[in-house]
Design an enzyme around this catalytic site. Sequence first.
Site, mmCIF file in Angstrom:
data_model
loop_
_atom_site.group_PDB
_atom_site.id
_atom_site.type_symbol
_atom_site.label_atom_id
_atom_site.label_comp_id
_atom_site.label_asym_id
_atom_site.label_seq_id
_atom_site.Cartn_x
_atom_site.Cartn_y
_atom_site.Cartn_z
ATOM 1 N N GLY A 58 5.557 66.463 27.773
ATOM 2 C CA GLY A 58 4.665 67.471 27.218
ATOM 3 C C GLY A 58 3.367 66.878 26.719
ATOM 4 O O GLY A 58 3.168 65.663 26.707
ATOM 5 N N GLY A 61 -1.279 64.674 21.023
ATOM 6 C CA GLY A 61 -1.290 63.731 22.132
ATOM 7 C C GLY A 61 -0.079 63.958 23.012
ATOM 8 O O GLY A 61 0.636 64.947 22.879
ATOM 9 N N PRO A 62 0.215 63.021 23.953
ATOM 10 C CA PRO A 62 1.352 63.186 24.861
ATOM 11 C C PRO A 62 2.683 62.983 24.144
ATOM 12 O O PRO A 62 2.761 62.305 23.117
ATOM 13 C CB PRO A 62 1.128 62.100 25.918
ATOM 14 C CG PRO A 62 0.326 61.057 25.209
ATOM 15 C CD PRO A 62 -0.567 61.784 24.245
ATOM 16 N N ASP A 72 0.928 77.113 11.517
ATOM 17 C CA ASP A 72 0.767 77.149 12.972
ATOM 18 C C ASP A 72 2.086 77.478 13.662
ATOM 19 O O ASP A 72 2.483 76.848 14.634
ATOM 20 C CB ASP A 72 0.222 75.816 13.488
ATOM 21 C CG ASP A 72 -0.340 75.948 14.907
ATOM 22 O OD1 ASP A 72 -0.333 74.944 15.640
ATOM 23 O OD2 ASP A 72 -0.780 77.059 15.279
#
Length: 816
Positions: A507, A512-513, A625
Amino acid sequence: MASSMEANFFILFLLVFCSSIHNIISTTTTDLISTNQFIIDGETIVSSGGTFELGFFSPSDSSNRYIGIWYKQILPHIQTVVWVANREKPLTNTSSVQLKVTKPGILALFNDKNETIWFTNTSRSVQNPVAVLLDSGNLVVKDANDNNPEDFLWQSFNFPTDTHLPDMKLGKNFKTGHEVYLSAWKSDNDPAPGEFTRNIDPTGYPQVLTKRGTDVLNRIGPWNGLRWSGAPIPLLTQSRLYTFQFIFNEEEVYYIFSLTNYSSVLSRIVITSNGDIERFMWVEQTKRWHSHYKLPADNCDTYRLCGEHGSCDLGTQPICGCLDKFVPKYPQQWEKGDWTTGCVRRTPLDCNREHVFIKYPGFKLPDTKHCQYNKTMTLEGCRQVCSTDCSCTAYSSLDISNGDKGCLLWFGELVDIRKLSERGQDIFIKMDYLEEESEAGSKRKKATILAVSFSLLMATILLILILLWYKRKKKKLKHREDFELPLFPLATITRATNNFSLNNKIGEGGFGPVYKGVLEEGQEIAVKRLSRTSMQGIDEYKNEVIYIAKLQHRNLVRLLGCCIQGEEKMLIYEYMPNNSLDSYIFDQTKNKLLDWPKRFNIINGIARGLLYLHQDSRLRIIHRDLKASNVLLDTEMNPKISDFGMARSVTGNEMGAKTRNVVGTHGYMSPEYAVDGMFSVKSDVFSFGVLVLEIVSGKKNRGFMHQDHNLNLLGHAWKLYKDDRSLELADEQLADSCNISQVLRSIQVGLLCVQQHPDDRPSMSSVVHMLANESLLPKAKEPGFFTERNIFDEGKSGSQTRSSKNEFTITMLDPR
């Protein structure tokens, strides 16, 4: 000769005329049978409102013919029979068989030899008897000019088969001795009485029993003024679809349920051929019967599963345990899982010694077969009566509908008890005074020992802490001054992720990754690696570590550690094999894997996780969020809230704060947060409401399109809710698995959470309660942000709100 021909022609004319008249009569829809007419196989009568039909039928895979009543409105291929007349005497040949009314007022089924196959009884006669099929499904025999139910000669509601219909009394008349109970079909294609029955047992104090022959299989009750003790959740409170009541006096005892709207709802309770009790609701949209609840619902519904003084609790392992101050009667058998022998008091009762009563809160009340009761006595009076009677073992309040009133007394052993926490009741069990004194003395002795031991332990711990603090102070890393968490070497993470191979990448987020890894001991992990081009930096990194490291809850993702070396900054989490929620509910193929029970479990899990953040954690956390991509799913599809990079904590009784830099995701942000920067627990509630509506519908709020309007998903849900068409919002994939009551409740809870004004939105504790109970919900008000902006207008907006699409989160955090 001519005269003879004319006579024959006249006779033939009469035969044809009479046959035509009979055909006209037989094809004319009517709801009654009178003494001058009858019905044969192929003819029916229909209730005045068109709900029920009576006639001849054959069960599936059977050639036998029966007189029965079924729902007229339901499709023929799923014919639902609710009553059978000649269930013990099936017909193999219906030629010349007639169902007719005879004087003085008997409805009977005659064969071709005019022999009686089945008939009703009556204790009096009337001049003009008729049999009428009412729109309730009740077949009655009465005088044609008398509509008083008290004057009916006979009615099928007094002789039900396997189905309990609305307004049917299930119980017993003490004056006549007549009992109304349900009797299961022998099999699905044989309506003869089977071995399973369901009745109101008035012995002791009334309760509802399901039996196989004379053996009790399960029990609900007694009635406590509000509900049956231990009943399934849908039976706990009145519903907007149906109401129910329990009547118990000197003349009769019965239980009855009634529909609030006959014209729009079809509901029935059935005892199946295998002994299960189910309430079915007809859903016109799917053209199917949907199960509203089922009994037994779980193993704890099994009668006497845990024996005498044993309690069943699904939250423990094993599920059977002895009540407090009781021990297994035969410990070796108990350890092997044989709980039927039950438990005994640690100190046996002795009438010659003083005793006390111990309060056991939150239980399904025991079997009341050997109980005595008083409807007017106070709870204190109840205690006094039980105290003076040596054979009395426990007491409880009879009616909790308006405080405690009435008295229920148990004599002998207590059986069929289960732990119900908030749904349970208080019972007071008699205990030997020596038991309490002995336990109190033992507690005082233990308290003294513990106090001395605790002082020595604290002194030792304090010394160790001082040494550890001194040692840590010297070794503390530069970037770990704000938190303590296991530190993974970079080499370990590199090996685990195959040097951050693209094949291991699972993902990409604003941080970041994300890579999947496997540690040397075999543990699977997820590694979030801070990208050098990421808009999130060390502050967000530390923010997530500080908050999530201090949170422990089954519905929050677990942080295993971190890795800081040079420019590398990584977070190591438990690996979630099923990825994020959005990869399922918004995917046309994978959303089929989420049936309604799984979705409802996910909704409840997210709610419990948020409740923990807002109320039960050491820090009061506002996530800021919450969205579908930030909810991860474990191997059993249980939800776990993730990504705390934007989270903020509030102290004391604070509920929120204000920020100049808004962070979050469009479509999930509340109006007061997106516009004014005011965030609070109620802004999380708004995000949760959006998420609930997305889970139910399988559609995204942001970007939702409909051919009839320009509303987003919130507006569409609100429009359907106002038109009383909320069920249309549900994902089509849920047609075979949805629980209508739960779906409608979830939609209404979602709309309550997204209301325009924060003060109107419920707290997460209220949300959890509303999802778990059948209580009446408040009406939802207009939601916030329920119109979708034109995509070309968004670029012209002068708003400084920072936001993201569902896939990424762009942030500008406040200094802390």
